[in-house]
Design a protein around this motif. Structure first.
Motif, PDB file in Angstrom:
ATOM      1  N   VAL A   8     -14.755 -24.665 -25.247  1.00  0.00           N
ATOM      2  CA  VAL A   8     -13.827 -24.669 -26.377  1.00  0.00           C
ATOM      3  C   VAL A   8     -14.654 -24.529 -27.650  1.00  0.00           C
ATOM      4  O   VAL A   8     -15.591 -25.295 -27.882  1.00  0.00           O
ATOM      5  N   PHE A  15     -10.489 -32.243 -33.118  1.00  0.00           N
ATOM      6  CA  PHE A  15      -9.732 -31.420 -32.177  1.00  0.00           C
ATOM      7  C   PHE A  15     -10.535 -31.226 -30.891  1.00  0.00           C
ATOM      8  O   PHE A  15      -9.992 -31.324 -29.786  1.00  0.00           O
ATOM      9  N   ILE A  19      -9.159 -32.275 -27.195  1.00  0.00           N
ATOM     10  CA  ILE A  19      -8.913 -31.270 -26.157  1.00  0.00           C
ATOM     11  C   ILE A  19      -9.819 -31.499 -24.955  1.00  0.00           C
ATOM     12  O   ILE A  19      -9.405 -31.336 -23.802  1.00  0.00           O
ATOM     13  N   LYS A  20     -11.061 -31.918 -25.211  1.00  0.00           N
ATOM     14  CA  LYS A  20     -11.973 -32.203 -24.102  1.00  0.00           C
ATOM     15  C   LYS A  20     -11.441 -33.365 -23.265  1.00  0.00           C
ATOM     16  O   LYS A  20     -11.404 -33.286 -22.030  1.00  0.00           O
ATOM     17  N   ARG A  22      -8.351 -34.466 -22.965  1.00  0.00           N
ATOM     18  CA  ARG A  22      -7.100 -34.137 -22.270  1.00  0.00           C
ATOM     19  C   ARG A  22      -7.320 -33.167 -21.104  1.00  0.00           C
ATOM     20  O   ARG A  22      -6.701 -33.308 -20.051  1.00  0.00           O
ATOM     21  N   LEU A  23      -8.182 -32.176 -21.286  1.00  0.00           N
ATOM     22  CA  LEU A  23      -8.427 -31.233 -20.195  1.00  0.00           C
ATOM     23  C   LEU A  23      -9.272 -31.864 -19.088  1.00  0.00           C
ATOM     24  O   LEU A  23      -9.059 -31.583 -17.907  1.00  0.00           O
ATOM     25  N   THR A  32     -17.990 -28.099 -25.441  1.00  0.00           N
ATOM     26  CA  THR A  32     -17.501 -27.739 -26.767  1.00  0.00           C
ATOM     27  C   THR A  32     -18.645 -27.345 -27.679  1.00  0.00           C
ATOM     28  O   THR A  32     -19.758 -27.872 -27.544  1.00  0.00           O
ATOM     29  N   LYS A 104      -1.560 -23.152 -32.466  1.00  0.00           N
ATOM     30  CA  LYS A 104      -1.541 -24.606 -32.668  1.00  0.00           C
ATOM     31  C   LYS A 104      -0.292 -24.946 -33.453  1.00  0.00           C
ATOM     32  O   LYS A 104       0.065 -24.190 -34.349  1.00  0.00           O
ATOM     33  N   ILE A 108      -0.541 -29.476 -24.020  1.00  0.00           N
ATOM     34  CA  ILE A 108      -1.715 -29.389 -23.162  1.00  0.00           C
ATOM     35  C   ILE A 108      -1.362 -28.719 -21.840  1.00  0.00           C
ATOM     36  O   ILE A 108      -2.171 -27.973 -21.275  1.00  0.00           O
ATOM     37  N   LEU A 111      -1.403 -24.973 -22.407  1.00  0.00           N
ATOM     38  CA  LEU A 111      -2.785 -24.494 -22.454  1.00  0.00           C
ATOM     39  C   LEU A 111      -3.389 -24.483 -21.057  1.00  0.00           C
ATOM     40  O   LEU A 111      -4.042 -23.506 -20.668  1.00  0.00           O
TER      41      LEU A 111
END
Length: 132
Positions: A8, A15, A19-20, A22-23, A32, A104, A108, A111
């Motif tokens: 990412v 952010f 995102i890290k 959640r994924l 990232t 955005k 999630i 994505l």
């Protein structure tokens, strides 16, 4: 099932952390970086399946980073990400070889579905090339 490897690229550290987290909870390996130059350097050392790439970043823009990824890492799929609601930048990214784009804010799960689809697309392309 092998874990999908995702990079990412976004200039917003909060952010990236979100995102890290959640994924990763959804069994995706996430790395990232905060800019296009760092993304290209990372990709030279660490292959990934999918890059999530912010369109607007200081330094090397997302579009310019996409162009370099397409030249150097052709088996890596790219999903463009923009928080600025620019349909035009999404269309430009697709025309330059991005697999998809997402605006955005996003869910999630949306994505994740796009990451999985991009990964499958890459696998099929690589398999077809191997059969030729």
């Amino acid at each position: 099932m092998n874990q999908i490897r995702v990079l990412v690229v976004d200039d917003e550290p909060d952010f990236l952390k979100l995102i890290k987290r959640r994924l990763t909870k959804r069994n995706v390996h996430v790395d990232t970086v905060t800019n296009g130059e760092a993304a290209l350097a990372f990709l030279r050392e660490h292959p990934v399946d999918v890059v999530i790439l912010d369109v607007r970043m200081p330094g090397l823009s997302g579009i310019d980073t996409l162009k370099e990824i397409r030249k150097r890492f052709r088996d890596t799929e790219v999903i463009m990400l923009t928080g600025h609601g620019s349909l035009q930048s999404g269309i430009e990214g697709i025309s330059l070889g991005a697999y998809d784009y997402i605006l955005k804010p996003f869910s999630i799960d949306n994505l994740l579905g796009r990451i999985r689809a991009a990964n499958e697309h890459a696998k099929l392309r690589i398999a077809r090339r191997g059969q030729q």
